[in-house]
Design a protein around this motif. Structure first.
Motif, PDB file in Angstrom:
ATOM      1  N   ILE A   7     100.794  42.937  31.099  1.00  0.00           N
ATOM      2  CA  ILE A   7      99.493  42.766  30.442  1.00  0.00           C
ATOM      3  C   ILE A   7      99.155  41.281  30.433  1.00  0.00           C
ATOM      4  O   ILE A   7      99.987  40.464  30.030  1.00  0.00           O
ATOM      5  CB  ILE A   7      99.556  43.313  29.005  1.00  0.00           C
ATOM      6  N   SER A   8      97.964  40.936  30.889  1.00  0.00           N
ATOM      7  CA  SER A   8      97.569  39.523  30.941  1.00  0.00           C
ATOM      8  C   SER A   8      96.143  39.370  30.433  1.00  0.00           C
ATOM      9  O   SER A   8      95.338  40.313  30.516  1.00  0.00           O
ATOM     10  CB  SER A   8      97.660  39.027  32.385  1.00  0.00           C
ATOM     11  N   LEU A   9      95.875  38.193  29.912  1.00  0.00           N
ATOM     12  CA  LEU A   9      94.523  37.947  29.413  1.00  0.00           C
ATOM     13  C   LEU A   9      93.556  37.865  30.594  1.00  0.00           C
ATOM     14  O   LEU A   9      93.897  37.331  31.653  1.00  0.00           O
ATOM     15  CB  LEU A   9      94.488  36.633  28.624  1.00  0.00           C
ATOM     16  N   LYS A  10      92.345  38.368  30.398  1.00  0.00           N
ATOM     17  CA  LYS A  10      91.332  38.256  31.447  1.00  0.00           C
ATOM     18  C   LYS A  10      90.949  36.792  31.635  1.00  0.00           C
ATOM     19  O   LYS A  10      91.082  35.984  30.701  1.00  0.00           O
ATOM     20  CB  LYS A  10      90.094  39.085  31.062  1.00  0.00           C
ATOM     21  N   ASN A  11      90.499  36.449  32.840  1.00  0.00           N
ATOM     22  CA  ASN A  11      90.053  35.083  33.085  1.00  0.00           C
ATOM     23  C   ASN A  11      88.918  34.737  32.125  1.00  0.00           C
ATOM     24  O   ASN A  11      88.078  35.575  31.806  1.00  0.00           O
ATOM     25  CB  ASN A  11      89.548  34.944  34.525  1.00  0.00           C
ATOM     26  N   GLY A  12      88.958  33.483  31.663  1.00  0.00           N
ATOM     27  CA  GLY A  12      87.899  33.044  30.753  1.00  0.00           C
ATOM     28  C   GLY A  12      88.227  33.265  29.294  1.00  0.00           C
ATOM     29  O   GLY A  12      87.607  32.683  28.412  1.00  0.00           O
ATOM     30  N   LEU A  14      90.231  32.583  26.087  1.00  0.00           N
ATOM     31  CA  LEU A  14      91.032  31.463  25.598  1.00  0.00           C
ATOM     32  C   LEU A  14      92.462  31.935  25.334  1.00  0.00           C
ATOM     33  O   LEU A  14      92.676  33.038  24.796  1.00  0.00           O
ATOM     34  CB  LEU A  14      90.416  30.921  24.305  1.00  0.00           C
ATOM     35  N   ASP A  15      93.445  31.097  25.739  1.00  0.00           N
ATOM     36  CA  ASP A  15      94.854  31.469  25.565  1.00  0.00           C
ATOM     37  C   ASP A  15      95.568  30.390  24.752  1.00  0.00           C
ATOM     38  O   ASP A  15      96.172  29.463  25.317  1.00  0.00           O
ATOM     39  CB  ASP A  15      95.506  31.621  26.946  1.00  0.00           C
ATOM     40  N   PRO A  16      95.472  30.469  23.426  1.00  0.00           N
ATOM     41  CA  PRO A  16      96.082  29.425  22.591  1.00  0.00           C
ATOM     42  C   PRO A  16      97.588  29.282  22.805  1.00  0.00           C
ATOM     43  O   PRO A  16      98.113  28.174  22.770  1.00  0.00           O
ATOM     44  CB  PRO A  16      95.748  29.864  21.167  1.00  0.00           C
ATOM     45  N   VAL A  33     102.359  19.775  34.985  1.00  0.00           N
ATOM     46  CA  VAL A  33     101.969  21.160  34.677  1.00  0.00           C
ATOM     47  C   VAL A  33     100.497  21.223  34.289  1.00  0.00           C
ATOM     48  O   VAL A  33     100.046  20.462  33.433  1.00  0.00           O
ATOM     49  CB  VAL A  33     102.852  21.724  33.542  1.00  0.00           C
ATOM     50  N   GLY A  34      99.786  22.131  34.941  1.00  0.00           N
ATOM     51  CA  GLY A  34      98.363  22.336  34.621  1.00  0.00           C
ATOM     52  C   GLY A  34      98.221  23.473  33.635  1.00  0.00           C
ATOM     53  O   GLY A  34      98.887  23.525  32.608  1.00  0.00           O
ATOM     54  N   GLU A  35      97.365  24.457  33.999  1.00  0.00           N
ATOM     55  CA  GLU A  35      97.095  25.548  33.071  1.00  0.00           C
ATOM     56  C   GLU A  35      98.301  26.462  32.940  1.00  0.00           C
ATOM     57  O   GLU A  35      99.015  26.732  33.914  1.00  0.00           O
ATOM     58  CB  GLU A  35      95.886  26.363  33.553  1.00  0.00           C
ATOM     59  N   THR A  63      95.630  52.285  27.913  1.00  0.00           N
ATOM     60  CA  THR A  63      94.274  52.219  27.362  1.00  0.00           C
ATOM     61  C   THR A  63      94.246  52.577  25.880  1.00  0.00           C
ATOM     62  O   THR A  63      93.417  52.057  25.127  1.00  0.00           O
ATOM     63  CB  THR A  63      93.333  53.190  28.122  1.00  0.00           C
ATOM     64  N   GLN A  64      95.189  53.415  25.430  1.00  0.00           N
ATOM     65  CA  GLN A  64      95.169  53.801  24.013  1.00  0.00           C
ATOM     66  C   GLN A  64      95.897  52.813  23.110  1.00  0.00           C
ATOM     67  O   GLN A  64      95.612  52.718  21.916  1.00  0.00           O
ATOM     68  CB  GLN A  64      95.786  55.199  23.849  1.00  0.00           C
ATOM     69  N   LEU A  65      96.893  52.108  23.679  1.00  0.00           N
ATOM     70  CA  LEU A  65      97.711  51.275  22.775  1.00  0.00           C
ATOM     71  C   LEU A  65      98.119  49.917  23.346  1.00  0.00           C
ATOM     72  O   LEU A  65      97.912  48.885  22.720  1.00  0.00           O
ATOM     73  CB  LEU A  65      98.992  52.023  22.389  1.00  0.00           C
ATOM     74  N   LEU A  66      98.714  49.940  24.534  1.00  0.00           N
ATOM     75  CA  LEU A  66      99.428  48.746  24.996  1.00  0.00           C
ATOM     76  C   LEU A  66      98.499  47.567  25.315  1.00  0.00           C
ATOM     77  O   LEU A  66      98.855  46.409  25.076  1.00  0.00           O
ATOM     78  CB  LEU A  66     100.270  49.102  26.235  1.00  0.00           C
ATOM     79  N   ALA A  67      97.316  47.843  25.843  1.00  0.00           N
ATOM     80  CA  ALA A  67      96.432  46.740  26.237  1.00  0.00           C
ATOM     81  C   ALA A  67      95.125  46.807  25.464  1.00  0.00           C
ATOM     82  O   ALA A  67      94.594  47.895  25.213  1.00  0.00           O
ATOM     83  CB  ALA A  67      96.131  46.814  27.733  1.00  0.00           C
ATOM     84  N   ASN A  68      94.627  45.650  25.090  1.00  0.00           N
ATOM     85  CA  ASN A  68      93.283  45.573  24.508  1.00  0.00           C
ATOM     86  C   ASN A  68      92.337  45.330  25.693  1.00  0.00           C
ATOM     87  O   ASN A  68      92.175  44.199  26.140  1.00  0.00           O
ATOM     88  CB  ASN A  68      93.230  44.420  23.514  1.00  0.00           C
ATOM     89  N   THR A  69      91.761  46.388  26.189  1.00  0.00           N
ATOM     90  CA  THR A  69      91.043  46.305  27.464  1.00  0.00           C
ATOM     91  C   THR A  69      89.770  45.464  27.392  1.00  0.00           C
ATOM     92  O   THR A  69      89.169  45.168  28.418  1.00  0.00           O
ATOM     93  CB  THR A  69      90.698  47.726  27.951  1.00  0.00           C
ATOM     94  N   VAL A  70      89.391  45.038  26.185  1.00  0.00           N
ATOM     95  CA  VAL A  70      88.230  44.143  26.088  1.00  0.00           C
ATOM     96  C   VAL A  70      88.608  42.754  26.622  1.00  0.00           C
ATOM     97  O   VAL A  70      87.847  42.117  27.330  1.00  0.00           O
ATOM     98  CB  VAL A  70      87.751  44.027  24.622  1.00  0.00           C
ATOM     99  N   ILE A  71      89.826  42.303  26.300  1.00  0.00           N
ATOM    100  CA  ILE A  71      90.205  40.936  26.689  1.00  0.00           C
ATOM    101  C   ILE A  71      91.437  40.898  27.599  1.00  0.00           C
ATOM    102  O   ILE A  71      91.872  39.834  28.012  1.00  0.00           O
ATOM    103  CB  ILE A  71      90.491  40.052  25.448  1.00  0.00           C
TER     104      ILE A  71
END
Lengths: 80, 80
Positions: A7-12, A14-16, A33-35, A63-71
């Motif tokens: 599971i990874s954050l979508k591009n754009g 913010l990843d604190p 080291v960059g991003e 889709t029901q639990l493991l990932a927040n598909t919005v972000i």
């Protein structure tokens, strides 16, 4: 059968945590080291789920639990 | 050049997050799911680090910061 879900954050998005890791690495002298982006990897024992059903079942778990598909994006692989 | 670092708990180390995920999946009706283990995946932009130096640099980043080598395993791959 096992599944490995990544599971990874979508591009754009913010990843604190990624920013904190980058900042700490710079503090340790790793100036090049960059991003940095941090995600999750989840390994699931699928028990006696039929091999034919496994992809659809894991898709539903994502889709029901493991990932927040919005972000978040998710991908998975099935392992013997 | 980029690196993808995967960090996972060593066998035998209690994984409360994994247990919580398993419990939640059972609550959603995924009764077949057995053990669940959660780890981290970190993607690093290595900037202009020389390709020959990259493995040793990432190894140092893992042992100095990214992984708690007492309870975690790490592996990494270099990506163009």
């Amino acid at each position: 059968m096992k599944a490995r879900v990544t599971i990874s954050l979508k591009n754009g998005v913010l990843d604190p945590q990624g920013k904190a890791i980058a900042h700490a690495l710079h503090g340790l002298g790793f100036d090049n080291v960059g991003e940095v982006r941090q995600g999750k990897v989840i390994e699931l024992d699928l028990g006696d789920i039929a091999a034919a059903d496994a992809p659809a079942e894991v898709e539903k778990m994502c889709t029901q639990l493991l990932a927040n598909t919005v972000i978040e994006n998710y991908e998975f692989e099935l392992l013997d």
